[in-house]
Design a protein around this motif. Structure first.
Motif, PDB file in Angstrom:
ATOM      1  N   GLY A  69      -4.807 103.026 -22.990  1.00  0.00           N
ATOM      2  CA  GLY A  69      -5.568 104.142 -22.450  1.00  0.00           C
ATOM      3  C   GLY A  69      -7.027 103.850 -22.154  1.00  0.00           C
ATOM      4  N   GLN A  70      -7.382 102.603 -21.892  1.00  0.00           N
ATOM      5  CA  GLN A  70      -8.779 102.294 -21.581  1.00  0.00           C
ATOM      6  C   GLN A  70      -9.254 103.127 -20.385  1.00  0.00           C
ATOM      7  OE1 GLN A  70     -11.195 100.286 -23.073  1.00  0.00           O
ATOM      8  NE2 GLN A  70     -12.461 101.355 -21.566  1.00  0.00           N
ATOM      9  N   LEU A  71     -10.412 103.749 -20.545  1.00  0.00           N
ATOM     10  CA  LEU A  71     -11.004 104.559 -19.491  1.00  0.00           C
ATOM     11  C   LEU A  71     -11.747 103.660 -18.509  1.00  0.00           C
ATOM     12  CD1 LEU A  71     -11.862 107.290 -18.281  1.00  0.00           C
ATOM     13  CD2 LEU A  71     -13.712 107.357 -19.966  1.00  0.00           C
ATOM     14  N   VAL A  72     -11.399 103.765 -17.228  1.00  0.00           N
ATOM     15  CA  VAL A  72     -12.028 102.984 -16.167  1.00  0.00           C
ATOM     16  C   VAL A  72     -12.600 103.948 -15.136  1.00  0.00           C
ATOM     17  CG1 VAL A  72     -11.693 101.288 -14.325  1.00  0.00           C
ATOM     18  CG2 VAL A  72     -10.447 101.050 -16.496  1.00  0.00           C
ATOM     19  N   VAL A  73     -13.895 103.817 -14.855  1.00  0.00           N
ATOM     20  CA  VAL A  73     -14.566 104.636 -13.855  1.00  0.00           C
ATOM     21  C   VAL A  73     -14.830 103.775 -12.622  1.00  0.00           C
ATOM     22  CG1 VAL A  73     -16.598 106.025 -13.306  1.00  0.00           C
ATOM     23  CG2 VAL A  73     -15.659 106.053 -15.632  1.00  0.00           C
ATOM     24  N   LEU A  74     -14.284 104.165 -11.483  1.00  0.00           N
ATOM     25  CA  LEU A  74     -14.526 103.470 -10.220  1.00  0.00           C
ATOM     26  C   LEU A  74     -15.721 104.121  -9.546  1.00  0.00           C
ATOM     27  CD1 LEU A  74     -10.855 103.180  -8.924  1.00  0.00           C
ATOM     28  CD2 LEU A  74     -12.133 101.565 -10.356  1.00  0.00           C
ATOM     29  N   ASP A  78     -20.095 104.105  -2.577  1.00  0.00           N
ATOM     30  CA  ASP A  78     -19.002 105.045  -2.447  1.00  0.00           C
ATOM     31  C   ASP A  78     -17.710 104.267  -2.598  1.00  0.00           C
ATOM     32  OD1 ASP A  78     -17.149 106.946  -1.806  1.00  0.00           O
ATOM     33  OD2 ASP A  78     -17.873 107.318   0.225  1.00  0.00           O
ATOM     34  N   PRO A  79     -16.995 104.443  -3.712  1.00  0.00           N
ATOM     35  CA  PRO A  79     -15.775 103.654  -3.916  1.00  0.00           C
ATOM     36  C   PRO A  79     -14.751 103.853  -2.807  1.00  0.00           C
ATOM     37  CG  PRO A  79     -15.950 105.426  -5.530  1.00  0.00           C
ATOM     38  CD  PRO A  79     -17.265 105.346  -4.844  1.00  0.00           C
ATOM     39  N   VAL A 101     -12.772 108.399 -10.686  1.00  0.00           N
ATOM     40  CA  VAL A 101     -13.522 107.933  -9.521  1.00  0.00           C
ATOM     41  C   VAL A 101     -14.715 108.843  -9.270  1.00  0.00           C
ATOM     42  CG1 VAL A 101     -12.156 109.251  -7.833  1.00  0.00           C
ATOM     43  CG2 VAL A 101     -13.263 107.130  -7.121  1.00  0.00           C
ATOM     44  N   THR A 102     -15.797 108.243  -8.754  1.00  0.00           N
ATOM     45  CA  THR A 102     -17.023 108.985  -8.454  1.00  0.00           C
ATOM     46  C   THR A 102     -17.367 108.814  -6.970  1.00  0.00           C
ATOM     47  OG1 THR A 102     -18.446 107.118  -9.056  1.00  0.00           O
ATOM     48  CG2 THR A 102     -17.888 108.672 -10.799  1.00  0.00           C
ATOM     49  N   PRO A 103     -16.657 109.483  -6.070  1.00  0.00           N
ATOM     50  CA  PRO A 103     -16.910 109.311  -4.639  1.00  0.00           C
ATOM     51  C   PRO A 103     -18.180 110.023  -4.188  1.00  0.00           C
ATOM     52  CG  PRO A 103     -15.257 110.995  -4.970  1.00  0.00           C
ATOM     53  CD  PRO A 103     -15.565 110.436  -6.327  1.00  0.00           C
ATOM     54  N   SER A 104     -18.698 109.611  -3.050  1.00  0.00           N
ATOM     55  CA  SER A 104     -19.865 110.263  -2.456  1.00  0.00           C
ATOM     56  C   SER A 104     -19.419 111.476  -1.649  1.00  0.00           C
ATOM     57  CB  SER A 104     -20.613 109.285  -1.542  1.00  0.00           C
ATOM     58  OG  SER A 104     -21.074 108.165  -2.274  1.00  0.00           O
ATOM     59  N   GLY A 105     -20.330 112.438  -1.528  1.00  0.00           N
ATOM     60  CA  GLY A 105     -20.036 113.652  -0.781  1.00  0.00           C
ATOM     61  C   GLY A 105     -20.216 113.441   0.710  1.00  0.00           C
ATOM     62  N   THR A 106     -19.312 112.693   1.299  1.00  0.00           N
ATOM     63  CA  THR A 106     -19.368 112.404   2.731  1.00  0.00           C
ATOM     64  C   THR A 106     -18.113 112.940   3.408  1.00  0.00           C
ATOM     65  OG1 THR A 106     -18.230 110.273   2.626  1.00  0.00           O
ATOM     66  CG2 THR A 106     -20.605 110.274   2.192  1.00  0.00           C
ATOM     67  N   GLY A 107     -18.082 112.821   4.735  1.00  0.00           N
ATOM     68  CA  GLY A 107     -16.936 113.298   5.490  1.00  0.00           C
ATOM     69  C   GLY A 107     -15.645 112.569   5.187  1.00  0.00           C
ATOM     70  N   MET A 125     -12.033 113.389 -11.104  1.00  0.00           N
ATOM     71  CA  MET A 125     -12.973 113.095 -10.031  1.00  0.00           C
ATOM     72  C   MET A 125     -14.346 113.626 -10.436  1.00  0.00           C
ATOM     73  SD  MET A 125     -12.857 114.153  -6.005  1.00  0.00           S
ATOM     74  CE  MET A 125     -11.495 113.010  -5.740  1.00  0.00           C
ATOM     75  N   ALA A 126     -15.383 112.795 -10.230  1.00  0.00           N
ATOM     76  CA  ALA A 126     -16.747 113.202 -10.535  1.00  0.00           C
ATOM     77  C   ALA A 126     -17.547 113.261  -9.242  1.00  0.00           C
ATOM     78  CB  ALA A 126     -17.394 112.229 -11.513  1.00  0.00           C
ATOM     79  N   LEU A 127     -18.194 114.393  -8.992  1.00  0.00           N
ATOM     80  CA  LEU A 127     -19.023 114.594  -7.816  1.00  0.00           C
ATOM     81  C   LEU A 127     -20.439 114.936  -8.253  1.00  0.00           C
ATOM     82  CD1 LEU A 127     -16.521 116.753  -5.746  1.00  0.00           C
ATOM     83  CD2 LEU A 127     -17.070 114.339  -5.371  1.00  0.00           C
ATOM     84  N   SER A 128     -21.408 114.659  -7.391  1.00  0.00           N
ATOM     85  CA  SER A 128     -22.815 114.847  -7.743  1.00  0.00           C
ATOM     86  C   SER A 128     -23.411 116.059  -7.056  1.00  0.00           C
ATOM     87  CB  SER A 128     -23.628 113.596  -7.372  1.00  0.00           C
ATOM     88  OG  SER A 128     -23.237 112.487  -8.153  1.00  0.00           O
TER      89      SER A 128
END
Length: 369
Positions: A69-74, A78-79, A101-107, A125-128
């Motif tokens: 269960g290792q936690l991996v953050v991508l 922008d991944p 995953v931490t994607p950017s707020g793009t189209g 999912m993590a958003l800023s």
């Protein structure tokens, strides 16, 4: 971060000398945004020396050796600028890693892409959000329309059944936005609000941090928020939030009701590891001091055995008032911020105003005079 139904019982026994609570992989530095605080100083094009897909799967295979269960953050950049992002989420999920995953707020962050990530096994999912409305957020992110795109993606994630985390940067430019952002976090049904206190690296060097006294007041307010909010609250690069919690008799363990759990004392190199887009192994993305490269032998052995990581796990090696602090084993200060200001990751964290009783040694420049 991501949810795991068994982590509440697993976290207290986590041996951070053997495995990190969080492993972050910066998949790419490519991003269509030009955010003011960007550690990666992201740019539109991908770097030619990024880890290949084959090297990425080798990294994920090695990360399995940390344990179940290792936690991996991508992260990025922008991944999702990498065409193999969904493939790698699926690969890690199929091997028992908790992929987030931490994607950017793009189209590019469409509902279809979000559904693909969910179906691949994404756990969170993590958003800023760095403003409570469009104008301040878009100004900070350097892209008109970013605020609305981020809100749309957050709602899409919620409708897709993905747990949502909101990340916010605290600096002089954003601190007054925090109450409004808190309301947005509630309205979006987020499970966690991760509040990052600026470390002056990358583009963030041009921003003004808030002073230590103001940081203390923000942490006191965050503690109050955490007691009534329907989401968990954590800080990033501000471990003295734990001291604030202890002093307010609210309990020393930072444990968010979001299914993850929080272990006290996690700082750069001790419960946390970062792999850059070119494979360099850092204690944190904000502490770019290398312990090797995953291309030369993976991530597990450098994390467990390198002199850099082992020394960062020794809280008695800290200097200045952090070294004298009775809270050093539950806090430890931001090693990244100490490094950014002094070039020495073992010096005192200049954002913390606390001075231990009887301490008469040197103080960080931010607290002198």
């Amino acid at each position: 971060m991501t949810a795991s139904p068994d982590s509440q019982s697993a976290v207290p026994s986590l041996d951070t000398a053997r495995r990190p609570f969080v492993l972050v992989w910066e998949m790419t530095q490519a991003c269509d945004l030009a955010c003011k605080h960007c550690r990666a100083e992201a740019q539109p094009r991908r770097h030619p020396d990024e880890l290949t897909t084959a090297e990425a799967t080798a990294l994920l295979d090695d990360a399995r050796r940390f344990g179940e269960g290792q936690l991996v953050v991508l992260s990025g950049g922008d991944p999702l600028a990498r065409p193999d992002a969904v493939e790698l989420v699926r690969y890690g999920s199929d091997r028992g890693l908790r992929m987030t995953v931490t994607p950017s707020g793009t189209g590019s962050l469409t509902r279809a892409r979000i559904d693909e990530l969910r179906d691949a096994g994404l756990r969170r999912m993590a958003l800023s959000l760095d403003g409570g409305s469009g104008e301040p957020h878009d100004e900070f992110r350097g892209e008109p329309g970013s605020f609305e795109r981020t809100l749309r993606a957050a709602r899409d994630a919620r409708e897709a059944g993905l747990p949502l985390q909101i990340n916010t940067t605290v600096c002089a430019e954003t601190v007054e936005e925090l109450p409004a952002i808190r309301e947005l976090v509630t309205g979006l049904d987020a499970v966690l609000w991760s509040v990052f206190f600026l470390v002056p690296v990358g583009r963030g060097r041009i921003l003004d941090p808030i002073p230590p006294g103001a940081a203390e007041r923000v942490m006191e307010w965050l503690r109050e928020v955490s007691e009534t909010a329907p989401f968990g609250v954590k800080t990033t690069e501000a471990p003295h939030y734990r001291r604030v919690a202890i002093e307010r008799r609210a309990g020393g363990a930072e444990r968010a009701p979001d299914g993850i759990g929080r272990r006290t004392g996690i700082v750069a190199g001790d419960g946390f590891a970062f792999v850059s887009h070119t494979g360099e192994i850092y204690p944190s993305g904000f502490l770019p001091k290398s312990a090797g490269n995953v291309r030369e032998g993976g991530i597990v052995e450098p994390y467990r055995r390198s002199d850099l990581f082992r020394s960062l796990r020794d809280r008695d090696a800290l200097r200045g008032k952090c070294g004298a602090c009775p809270y050093r084993h539950v806090c430890g200060g931001s090693r990244s911020r100490a490094y950014a200001y002094t070039g020495d990751p073992f010096e005192s964290d200049p954002l913390c105003p606390y001075v231990p009783d009887g301490y008469d040694g040197p103080l960080p420049a931010t607290q002198q005079g």
